[in-house]
Design an enzyme around this catalytic site. Structure first.
Site, mmCIF file in Angstrom:
data_model
loop_
_atom_site.group_PDB
_atom_site.id
_atom_site.type_symbol
_atom_site.label_atom_id
_atom_site.label_comp_id
_atom_site.label_asym_id
_atom_site.label_seq_id
_atom_site.Cartn_x
_atom_site.Cartn_y
_atom_site.Cartn_z
ATOM 1 C CD GLU A 12 -2.839 -1.245 2.376
ATOM 2 O OE1 GLU A 12 -4.028 -1.595 2.246
ATOM 3 O OE2 GLU A 12 -2.309 -1.004 3.484
ATOM 4 C CG ASP A 197 -12.329 -7.079 0.147
ATOM 5 O OD1 ASP A 197 -13.302 -7.080 0.917
ATOM 6 O OD2 ASP A 197 -11.211 -6.625 0.443
#
EC number: 3.2.2.9
Length: 229
Positions: A12, A197
């Site tokens: 990230e 997701d």
């Protein structure tokens, strides 16, 4: 101005770290703070580790050592609001814990004693994030982001969180802890995350597959913000 950026995982923060000139590295417990310049701006980039405690430890170290003027939390999230899809952006107006419960003593669900029920994001930072995301052609939803020490991967868990927090847009594992530390130190913050997701039974497979896309999308937005701050 020095801009603080927080991401939990190496994936990230990698894009931003690799763009950093004159980079230095400081390790505090499990956290790593990279300092340098991105596009000529002073940046302190924290890789905190996963979960609320790691995020709080790292953010406290970031604020004490690097002393940023604001904090942007970047990375991935599970999208639970209607219409969100992988790669879309969620921006916080507020953050709450979905796994804290002191309601027996009269507090709101998610509220901890001596703290507000919700940690409000800095409106100027949130407005800027939304403006840049829309200019980049990204699909954006703005609102409540909920945090807890669980990877949400079932419809039952989503249903419970939505029952407690009907306006929730995204779920993840660090943002509210980061927000609580920023609140304590009176440092403005915002959360800008990309959906990896849907928080359902397929979430773990989706997360593994789409984390790189989420990291790319959220990093692009943060870069746009750096240029304007």
């Amino acid at each position: 101005m020095k801009i603080g950026i927080v991401g939990a995982m190496a994936q990230e923060v990698e894009i931003l770290k690799n763009l950093m000139a004159d980079r230095t590295e400081t390790r505090v417990a499990s956290a790593v703070i990279f300092e340098g310049k991105i596009n000529g701006k002073d940046v302190a980039l924290l890789q905190s580790g996963i979960g609320k405690v790691a995020a709080a430890i790292g953010t406290t170290a970031l604020l004490q050592l690097a002393k940023p003027d604001c904090v942007i939390n970047t990375g991935s999230a599970g999208g639970v609001a209607k219409g969100l899809k992988v790669g879309d952006i969620v921006i916080s107006d507020e953050t709450r814990y979905h796994d804290a419960d002191v309601t027996a003593f009269g507090y709101e669900k998610g509220q901890l004693p001596a703290n507000p029920a919700a940690f409000l994001s800095d409106k100027k930072l949130a407005d800027l994030a939304q403006e840049i995301a829309e200019k980049q052609g990204q699909s954006v939803k703005r609102g409540l982001i909920c945090s807890g020490d669980s990877f949400i991967n079932s419809e039952d868990k989503i249903a419970q969180i939505k029952a407690d927090f009907p306006n929730v847009t995204g779920v993840e594992m660090e943002a509210t802890a980061i927000a609580q530390v920023c609140y304590a130190f009176n440092v403005p913050f915002v959360v800008v995350r990309a959906i990896s997701d849907g928080g359902d039974g397929k979430a773990s497979m989706s997360f593994e597959e789409f984390l790189p896309l989420a990291a790319k999308q959220s990093s692009a937005l943060v870069l746009g913000m750096i240029d304007r701050l």
